[in-house]
Scaffold this motif. Structure first.
Motif, mmCIF file in Angstrom:
data_model
loop_
_atom_site.group_PDB
_atom_site.id
_atom_site.type_symbol
_atom_site.label_atom_id
_atom_site.label_comp_id
_atom_site.label_asym_id
_atom_site.label_seq_id
_atom_site.Cartn_x
_atom_site.Cartn_y
_atom_site.Cartn_z
ATOM 1 N N ILE A 93 0.845 -1.194 0.000
ATOM 2 C CA ILE A 93 0.000 0.000 0.000
ATOM 3 C C ILE A 93 0.884 1.249 0.000
ATOM 4 O O ILE A 93 1.813 1.359 0.789
ATOM 5 N N SER A 94 0.569 2.175 -0.901
ATOM 6 C CA SER A 94 1.337 3.414 -1.014
ATOM 7 C C SER A 94 0.601 4.617 -0.445
ATOM 8 O O SER A 94 1.227 5.619 -0.100
ATOM 9 N N ASP A 139 -6.395 8.723 -10.238
ATOM 10 C CA ASP A 139 -5.653 9.939 -10.603
ATOM 11 C C ASP A 139 -5.378 10.810 -9.376
ATOM 12 O O ASP A 139 -4.304 11.401 -9.260
ATOM 13 N N PHE A 140 -6.336 10.889 -8.461
ATOM 14 C CA PHE A 140 -6.147 11.648 -7.221
ATOM 15 C C PHE A 140 -4.977 11.070 -6.426
ATOM 16 O O PHE A 140 -4.092 11.800 -5.984
ATOM 17 N N PHE A 141 -4.975 9.745 -6.243
ATOM 18 C CA PHE A 141 -3.873 9.108 -5.520
ATOM 19 C C PHE A 141 -2.549 9.311 -6.253
ATOM 20 O O PHE A 141 -1.535 9.628 -5.627
ATOM 21 N N ASP A 142 -2.538 9.127 -7.564
ATOM 22 C CA ASP A 142 -1.304 9.300 -8.338
ATOM 23 C C ASP A 142 -0.744 10.711 -8.175
ATOM 24 O O ASP A 142 0.469 10.893 -8.031
ATOM 25 N N LYS A 146 3.078 11.819 -6.397
ATOM 26 C CA LYS A 146 4.092 12.309 -7.333
ATOM 27 C C LYS A 146 5.424 12.507 -6.597
ATOM 28 O O LYS A 146 5.496 13.197 -5.600
ATOM 29 N N GLY A 147 6.469 11.837 -7.092
ATOM 30 C CA GLY A 147 7.805 11.966 -6.521
ATOM 31 C C GLY A 147 8.021 11.241 -5.199
ATOM 32 O O GLY A 147 9.033 11.446 -4.531
ATOM 33 N N PHE A 150 11.791 7.796 -3.805
ATOM 34 C CA PHE A 150 13.149 8.334 -3.905
ATOM 35 C C PHE A 150 13.182 9.558 -4.826
ATOM 36 O O PHE A 150 14.114 9.747 -5.598
ATOM 37 N N GLY A 151 12.144 10.371 -4.753
ATOM 38 C CA GLY A 151 12.064 11.573 -5.567
ATOM 39 C C GLY A 151 11.624 11.330 -6.993
ATOM 40 O O GLY A 151 11.532 12.255 -7.790
ATOM 41 N N GLU A 152 11.346 10.088 -7.338
ATOM 42 C CA GLU A 152 10.931 9.739 -8.701
ATOM 43 C C GLU A 152 9.462 9.338 -8.695
ATOM 44 O O GLU A 152 8.874 9.084 -7.655
#
Length: 158
Positions: A93-94, A139-142, A146-147, A150-152
């Protein structure tokens, strides 16, 4: 013999009824007015020396975002709701959102960069888990993530 047939029929009926109740409850509408508080957190992967660390960052949601999230979940057709017994153990889970309800129950929304999992304790007496396919919520979660890796960007886009 008759008793066994009756027991079998009752068992079959209750099994079908349980399946019907489970499927019909997956589309129980969330009411914004029933939400007493909201929490959101997201993972952030960072490097420190030779190690990698995951921090969980709290995200403050405004009322428009809460309204949108509820609307997006409520708008998912039954065909895009898939009941699960549990969230797969290999899921990472992110990000997640918890709607705490005035009844003491909760609705938990979790995202693993591919699927959105909903866990509800406000339906009947047991926990219900299902996945939904909802592009606006994804899209909201994405956007929130963002970043984060590791900053990517590690968000999977097709």
């Amino acid at each position: 013999m008759v008793l066994m047939i009756v027991i079998g029929a009752v068992y079959f009926f209750l099994g079908d009824m349980n399946d019907f109740v489970s499927k019909s409850n997956l589309n129980k509408e969330i009411q914004v007015k029933q939400i007493s508080s909201t929490e959101m957190s997201k993972a952030r992967y960072t490097r420190k020396g030779s190690g990698a660390y995951i921090d969980w960052i709290d995200v403050e949601l405004n009322q428009d975002e809460i309204n949108n999230i509820v609307h997006w979940i409520n708008s998912v057709p039954d065909s895009d709701r898939i009941a699960l017994k549990q969230i797969p153990s290999n899921t990472s889970i992110s990000a997640g959102i918890v709607f705490k309800l005035k009844t003491g129950k909760e609705i938990r929304i979790q995202y693993d960069l591919e699927k959105i999992y909903i866990t509800r304790t406000d339906i009947w007496t047991r926990q219900m888990i299902y996945t939904i396919d909802q592009e606006n919520l994804r899209d909201f979660f994405d956007k929130q993530l963002k970043g984060f890796y590791f900053g990517e960007d590690k968000v999977n886009k097709s």
